[in-house]
Design a protein around this motif. Structure first.
Motif, PDB file in Angstrom:
ATOM      1  N   VAL A  29       0.847  -1.193   0.000  1.00 16.89           N
ATOM      2  CA  VAL A  29       0.000   0.000   0.000  1.00 16.89           C
ATOM      3  C   VAL A  29       0.883   1.243   0.000  1.00 16.89           C
ATOM      4  O   VAL A  29       1.862   1.321   0.737  1.00 16.89           O
ATOM      5  N   VAL A  30       0.512   2.194  -0.844  1.00 12.48           N
ATOM      6  CA  VAL A  30       1.189   3.498  -0.876  1.00 12.48           C
ATOM      7  C   VAL A  30       0.139   4.561  -0.583  1.00 12.48           C
ATOM      8  O   VAL A  30      -0.951   4.547  -1.169  1.00 12.48           O
ATOM      9  N   ARG A  31       0.469   5.484   0.339  1.00 11.60           N
ATOM     10  CA  ARG A  31      -0.450   6.569   0.686  1.00 11.60           C
ATOM     11  C   ARG A  31       0.244   7.919   0.533  1.00 11.60           C
ATOM     12  O   ARG A  31       1.453   8.035   0.739  1.00 11.60           O
ATOM     13  N   GLY A  32      -0.539   8.925   0.218  1.00 10.50           N
ATOM     14  CA  GLY A  32      -0.018  10.282   0.162  1.00 10.50           C
ATOM     15  C   GLY A  32      -1.081  11.268   0.597  1.00 10.50           C
ATOM     16  O   GLY A  32      -2.268  11.067   0.335  1.00 10.50           O
ATOM     17  N   GLY A  33      -0.658  12.335   1.296  1.00  6.16           N
ATOM     18  CA  GLY A  33      -1.623  13.322   1.761  1.00  6.16           C
ATOM     19  C   GLY A  33      -0.973  14.362   2.650  1.00  6.16           C
ATOM     20  O   GLY A  33       0.239  14.587   2.591  1.00  6.16           O
ATOM     21  N   ILE A  34      -1.777  14.982   3.492  1.00  2.00           N
ATOM     22  CA  ILE A  34      -1.304  16.045   4.373  1.00  2.00           C
ATOM     23  C   ILE A  34      -0.991  15.480   5.752  1.00  2.00           C
ATOM     24  O   ILE A  34      -1.794  14.742   6.332  1.00  2.00           O
ATOM     25  N   THR A  35       0.189  15.831   6.267  1.00  2.00           N
ATOM     26  CA  THR A  35       0.586  15.431   7.626  1.00  2.00           C
ATOM     27  C   THR A  35       0.928  16.683   8.421  1.00  2.00           C
ATOM     28  O   THR A  35       1.706  17.525   7.964  1.00  2.00           O
ATOM     29  N   ASN A  36       0.334  16.791   9.607  1.00  2.00           N
ATOM     30  CA  ASN A  36       0.586  17.921  10.499  1.00  2.00           C
ATOM     31  C   ASN A  36       1.327  17.444  11.745  1.00  2.00           C
ATOM     32  O   ASN A  36       0.888  16.508  12.408  1.00  2.00           O
ATOM     33  N   SER A  63       2.778  21.735   8.703  1.00  5.95           N
ATOM     34  CA  SER A  63       2.147  20.719   7.855  1.00  5.95           C
ATOM     35  C   SER A  63       2.940  20.555   6.567  1.00  5.95           C
ATOM     36  O   SER A  63       3.421  21.541   6.000  1.00  5.95           O
ATOM     37  N   GLN A  64       3.056  19.323   6.118  1.00  6.24           N
ATOM     38  CA  GLN A  64       3.800  19.014   4.901  1.00  6.24           C
ATOM     39  C   GLN A  64       3.148  17.833   4.195  1.00  6.24           C
ATOM     40  O   GLN A  64       2.218  17.206   4.713  1.00  6.24           O
ATOM     41  N   LEU A  65       3.666  17.512   3.015  1.00  2.00           N
ATOM     42  CA  LEU A  65       3.242  16.314   2.295  1.00  2.00           C
ATOM     43  C   LEU A  65       3.743  15.087   3.039  1.00  2.00           C
ATOM     44  O   LEU A  65       4.932  14.965   3.326  1.00  2.00           O
ATOM     45  N   GLY A  66       2.823  14.197   3.376  1.00  2.00           N
ATOM     46  CA  GLY A  66       3.187  12.961   4.061  1.00  2.00           C
ATOM     47  C   GLY A  66       3.047  11.759   3.144  1.00  2.00           C
ATOM     48  O   GLY A  66       2.176  11.723   2.261  1.00  2.00           O
ATOM     49  N   LEU A  67       3.904  10.765   3.348  1.00  2.00           N
ATOM     50  CA  LEU A  67       3.890   9.543   2.559  1.00  2.00           C
ATOM     51  C   LEU A  67       3.959   8.335   3.491  1.00  2.00           C
ATOM     52  O   LEU A  67       4.701   8.357   4.481  1.00  2.00           O
ATOM     53  N   ASN A  68       3.200   7.302   3.159  1.00  2.17           N
ATOM     54  CA  ASN A  68       3.223   6.039   3.896  1.00  2.17           C
ATOM     55  C   ASN A  68       3.437   4.883   2.934  1.00  2.17           C
ATOM     56  O   ASN A  68       2.883   4.887   1.830  1.00  2.17           O
ATOM     57  N   PHE A  69       4.209   3.916   3.382  1.00  2.00           N
ATOM     58  CA  PHE A  69       4.408   2.691   2.617  1.00  2.00           C
ATOM     59  C   PHE A  69       4.148   1.514   3.542  1.00  2.00           C
ATOM     60  O   PHE A  69       4.717   1.443   4.628  1.00  2.00           O
ATOM     61  N   LEU A  70       3.268   0.601   3.119  1.00  2.00           N
ATOM     62  CA  LEU A  70       2.906  -0.543   3.953  1.00  2.00           C
ATOM     63  C   LEU A  70       3.133  -1.848   3.209  1.00  2.00           C
ATOM     64  O   LEU A  70       2.911  -1.933   1.995  1.00  2.00           O
ATOM     65  N   TYR A  71       3.530  -2.849   3.980  1.00  2.00           N
ATOM     66  CA  TYR A  71       3.589  -4.220   3.466  1.00  2.00           C
ATOM     67  C   TYR A  71       2.837  -5.113   4.435  1.00  2.00           C
ATOM     68  O   TYR A  71       3.111  -5.093   5.649  1.00  2.00           O
ATOM     69  N   PHE A  72       1.867  -5.883   3.925  1.00  2.00           N
ATOM     70  CA  PHE A  72       1.045  -6.733   4.772  1.00  2.00           C
ATOM     71  C   PHE A  72       1.625  -8.143   4.849  1.00  2.00           C
ATOM     72  O   PHE A  72       1.818  -8.805   3.825  1.00  2.00           O
ATOM     73  N   TYR A  73       1.892  -8.581   6.094  1.00  2.00           N
ATOM     74  CA  TYR A  73       2.326  -9.951   6.322  1.00  2.00           C
ATOM     75  C   TYR A  73       1.129 -10.883   6.423  1.00  2.00           C
ATOM     76  O   TYR A  73       1.250 -12.089   6.204  1.00  2.00           O
ATOM     77  N   SER A  74      -0.012 -10.317   6.793  1.00  2.00           N
ATOM     78  CA  SER A  74      -1.252 -11.085   6.882  1.00  2.00           C
ATOM     79  C   SER A  74      -2.405 -10.098   6.788  1.00  2.00           C
ATOM     80  O   SER A  74      -2.200  -8.894   6.578  1.00  2.00           O
ATOM     81  N   THR A  75      -3.628 -10.591   6.941  1.00  2.00           N
ATOM     82  CA  THR A  75      -4.787  -9.700   6.918  1.00  2.00           C
ATOM     83  C   THR A  75      -4.727  -8.673   8.038  1.00  2.00           C
ATOM     84  O   THR A  75      -5.218  -7.554   7.897  1.00  2.00           O
TER      85      THR A  75
END
Length: 225
Positions: A29-36, A63-75
């Motif tokens: 999963v890749v996310r992007g948005g606003i982070t405060n 506040s700035q541009l925030g990014l998240n990267f996720l890897y799922f090992y299970s549900t």
């Protein structure tokens, strides 16, 4: 009979839709948005020659541009990496005894990056809302520390802030729009504490321990591969 068949068909469609949207092992999963980053409002005492002065300082939010990267090992279990563009915070000086007549003046600016790695636990349900809790570790790097012109005229120079290492606690929720897209909202507390040092009149006699300890709020759009 027709009613039973219709009910069974609807249940099958809903069930298939739910399982298709649920996270699975191996999902990225890749996310992007606003982070405060909302720093603690506590006043930090400024020490001169290890003696408490009348002055304190506070750090504002950013506040700035925030990014998240996720890897799922299970549900239920995922590893998350929090990244962002650099946050720049104003530092304000407070002089309760008005010794230097600088109360409320902007002391300077500091820029920081707070990369955080967390383990997330998703609470399993049959809804499009997927709440989760997270525990992580944070390493914050400070750079581009600088005094404003007014403090420089008081003989303040050479501001430096040490890097910080601490824990992070998080609550969040994903709303699954479809199989690929979702909206994410999260709030996390990060333990950020740094030792600041600076020169006064060319002598290294100033220091402060700044407990930034921010609440970090994010609203993001996510995409599942």
């Amino acid at each position: 009979m027709k009613k039973n068949i219709l009910t069974l068909t609807l249940c099958t469609i809903l069930s298939t839709s739910t399982f298709a949207a649920d996270y699975q092992s191996g999902d990225i999963v890749v996310r992007g948005g606003i982070t405060n980053v909302n720093a603690s409002s506590d006043h930090t005492s400024i020490l001169l020659n290890n003696t408490d002065s009348s002055m304190t300082l506070t750090v504002d939010d950013n506040s700035q541009l925030g990014l998240n990267f996720l890897y799922f090992y299970s549900t239920n279990i995922a590893i998350e990496v929090l990244a962002a563009t650099p946050f720049t915070h104003d530092v304000t000086i407070h002089d309760k005894n008005a010794v230097l007549n600088v109360d409320g003046a902007k002391l300077g600016e500091v820029t920081q990056l707070p990369p955080t790695i967390s383990v997330l636990y998703y609470i399993e349900n049959q809804s499009a809302f997927k709440p989760y809790v997270g525990l992580g570790v944070n390493y914050t790097i400070f750079f581009d520390e600088q005094f404003e012109d007014a403090p420089k005229s008081l003989g303040l120079s050479n501001l430096e802030l040490d890097a910080s290492f601490g824990l992070s606690y998080q609550l969040g929720v994903d709303y699954l729009i479809n199989d690929n897209f979702h909206i994410n909202a999260s709030a996390r507390y990060i333990d950020i504490s740094t030792d600041a040092t600076f020169d006064v009149g060319g002598e290294s006699i100033g220091k402060a321990t700044i407990d930034v300890d921010p609440m970090v709020y994010s609203i993001m759009l996510g995409y599942k591969f």
